[in-house]
Design a protein around this motif. Structure first.
Motif: not given
Lengths: 334, 324
Positions: B71-96
């Motif tokens: 269920t992870l692909l295309n989810q919005e995520v937050i990386i809790h680093g030095r500050e909270d950073i928004n990211g999206v989960v994507s694929l290593v390779s679109r070919e897949k």
């Protein structure tokens, strides 16, 4: 690197070349005892075989742990022709076993072989055997019995900046702990614990931590180096000591992790992070002892772990030595 | 999480403390105050952890706990680093995407935070924790969906229980423990139980509720009441006591036999010290370890009340409970 570090690598050679599969660590304990006896206040061996060396002090109870055991094989069956069949002791890499030499505690040597004409299906079942160069079961039994353990041999080589040997996992940890012990000048009550049976489930560390009840525990071990030709970016050789963040047995408290990182940064010690989803270490059972023990992990990256031909570098060893020494000078206070 | 917990539990006449691992203890004294009943629900949720960055600045990661990787692909995520950073989960390779693969697992996935490698390295460090960005929302029929209801639902149950216990007398001390690191091996409950050495304990967690794909393997239903577990991990008298309390107070409940050890804090609590009589109640939940976990609010309220009535009904000396 600052300062002049003179590590006695001839000691590392002795430690790596000795025989000590899980549950049979006596030879290693003997070496460590002999080496450390002039530097410590108290030495004891507990029921499981852990060697506990204490430098008494009035301060905190600090446990430094490194495991003595190495991966190996155990003989399960001897056939009519004197071939030995075996199981793994610890996480042996089966693919790398063929044609390796093994050594039993009585210095009987053998070679790991397998049938030449085996179907692919049979191969996957790992039908290896040990050939000790005898003609019959009777002859074999003069040297080896069921239940005897052997280790993979692997000469100790200093290849410029790199070291190649068997059992770098974790005689290297024992070596670093010993060098730190030798030079320790602090006021804390420090227990250097050389643990048994880590490779089969971190067993020795569990009972040792229960007996010691430390205020702080630091575990020193080796970790996977991922810098083979196609894999990069993760933990790699020559990038310094790895500070443990997570493995299958522990998630290090952020407070401990940050304390370790701060000390490394302050002292210009090169470091990287250890984050692995497989494999546990002594830090697992130690941090869960009784009501919980603040625990950190220091690891030296090693290529080809558990293979008998493990590779590490002097730069990483020195940064691990320096980090452990500095941590002991500024122990974590909760 | 700790400050949130204190915010919720501060409203009760109770002491709150915390240990080194991060377990939170809420102690509500009983009238006799001789023995202790432990409640345990875990604070942690499943998540992700940063492992390394590649030369394009993409963040590679591993799992913390058994997240549903499909269920992870295309989810919005937050990386809790030095500050909270928004990211999206994507694929290593679109070919897949065109390959016959039906779902993508952790090694196929990366997090895109929209920065170059130089900038990424400044903001994010290996070891930073990643959570899925998701607000809970209310559905029809008193159901809610969101992330981390495993086991914030259990924490809520403890709050409901303590709230009830402010109105009814109870003889024994109740120590509600919000435990850490359940999802990676029941670790907080292991050390927490050793610290408080309770006379008896009840763990509160979630359990799978029926969906179309569970076929005949799951009989538990959403909204049909809290689930009382029985089996070798559970002390039979605690099981029957909970059942009696439910019946006497007309609280709907469901029964779940578990043949082996349960995958909950109850597993390590039972084996702590010389052994502790342990029970387990669960909230039915659909889509476990995803960001759309779904539960019924009614089950949560009923479960909290059930525990309160059970605790109030306990005998003066809990030692008699330890016999079979």
């Amino acid at each position: 690197m600052s300062g002049n570090i003179n590590l006695d690598f001839s000691l590392l050679k002795k430690l790596t070349q000795a025989y000590g599969p899980s549950g049979n660590e006596k030879e290693i304990a003997g070496l460590i005892m002999g080496y450390s006896k002039n530097h410590v206040d108290n030495v004891e061996t507990d029921i499981l075989g852990n060697l506990i060396i204490r430098k008494k002090g009035r301060g905190k109870r600090i446990m430094i742990a490194a495991h003595m055991d190495e991966v190996g094989v155990i003989v399960t069956h001897i056939d009519n022709n004197g071939y030995l069949y075996f199981s793994a002791v610890g996480g042996l890499n089966e693919a790398g076993l063929l044609a390796r030499r093994v050594m039993f505690s009585n210095r009987c040597y053998g070679v790991i072989g397998r049938e030449r004409k085996e179907s692919e299906e049979e191969k996957s079942k790992g039908k290896y055997f040990i050939d000790i160069g005898v003609n019959s079961e009777e002859e074999a039994r003069k040297m080896v019995r069921e239940g005897d353990m052997a280790i993979l041999t692997g000469e100790f080589v200093e290849n410029g900046s790199h070291i190649i040997s068997k059992a770098i996992d974790n005689r290297l940890g024992c070596f670093i702990a010993l060098e730190v012990l030798k030079n320790y000048q602090g006021e804390d009550d420090v227990f250097f614990v050389f643990t048994v049976q880590e490779e089969v489930g971190a067993r020795g560390a569990k009972t040792a931590a229960f007996a010691i009840e430390p205020d702080l525990a630091l575990i020193i071990d080796t970790t996977i180096s991922y810098d083979t030709p196609k894999e990069k970016y993760r933990t790699s050789l020559n990038n310094g000591v790895a500070i443990k963040v997570m493995d299958r047995s522990i998630i290090v408290s952020p407070v401990i992790k940050n304390w370790m990182i701060d000390i490394a940064v302050k002292n210009n010690i090169v470091f990287q992070s250890e984050i692995i989803s497989a494999g546990g270490t002594d830090s697992g059972p130690v941090h869960l002892t009784k009501g919980g023990v603040p625990t950190g992990g220091i690891a030296v990256p090693v290529r080809y772990l558990h293979s008998g031909s493990e590779i590490t570098t002097k730069l990483d060893i020195e940064s691990a030595y320096r980090l452990l020494s500095e941590l002991l000078k500024n122990p974590f206070a909760s | 999480m700790t400050s949130l917990i204190q915010g919720v539990f501060n409203q009760f006449p109770a002491e709150i403390s915390k240990d080194f691992m991060g377990n939170n203890y809420v102690i509500k004294k009983g009238i006799k105050s001789k023995q202790a009943v432990m409640l345990a629900a875990h604070l942690d949720e499943i998540g992700l952890i940063v492992t390394y960055f590649d030369n394009l600045g993409f963040v590679h990661f591993s799992t913390v706990g058994g997240i549903d990787q499909r269920t992870l692909l295309n989810q919005e995520v937050i990386i809790h680093g030095r500050e909270d950073i928004n990211g999206v989960v994507s694929l290593v390779s679109r070919e897949k995407l065109t390959a016959s693969k039906k779902s993508f697992l952790i090694d196929d996935l990366i997090i895109d935070i929209g920065y170059s490698q130089e900038k990424t390295v400044q903001l994010v460090k290996p070891g930073d924790v990643v959570s899925i960005k998701r607000e809970p929302f209310t559905m029809l029929n008193q159901n809610i969906a969101g992330k981390a209801l495993d086991d914030r639902a259990g924490i809520t149950v403890m709050a409901v229980c303590l709230n009830e216990l402010c109105r009814i007398d109870h003889k024994h001390d109740v120590i509600a423990v919000a435990t850490v690191q359940e999802e990676v091996g029941l670790r907080g409950a292991f050390t927490g139980t050793d610290r408080i050495k309770p006379e008896i304990a009840v763990a509160i967690d979630v359990t799978h509720a029926q969906t179309l794909d569970t076929k005949a393997q799951v009989n538990i239903q959403l909204g049909k009441g809290p689930v009382i577990t029985l089996g070798p991990n559970i002390h039979p008298r605690i099981y029957s006591g909970l059942q009696t309390a439910a019946k006497e107070n007309r609280i709907p409940y469901q029964i779940q036999p578990v043949a082996g050890p349960t995958g909950t804090d109850a597993r390590v609590i039972q084996l702590s010290g010389q052994g502790i009589p342990t029970g387990l109640v669960s909230i039915p939940l659909r889509y476990m370890h995803t960001s759309v976990e779904t539960i019924s609010v009614l089950d949560v309220v009923d479960c909290g009340k059930l525990l309160a009535y059970y605790i109030a009904s306990l005998p003066e000396d809990l030692e008699e409970l330890s016999c079979f």
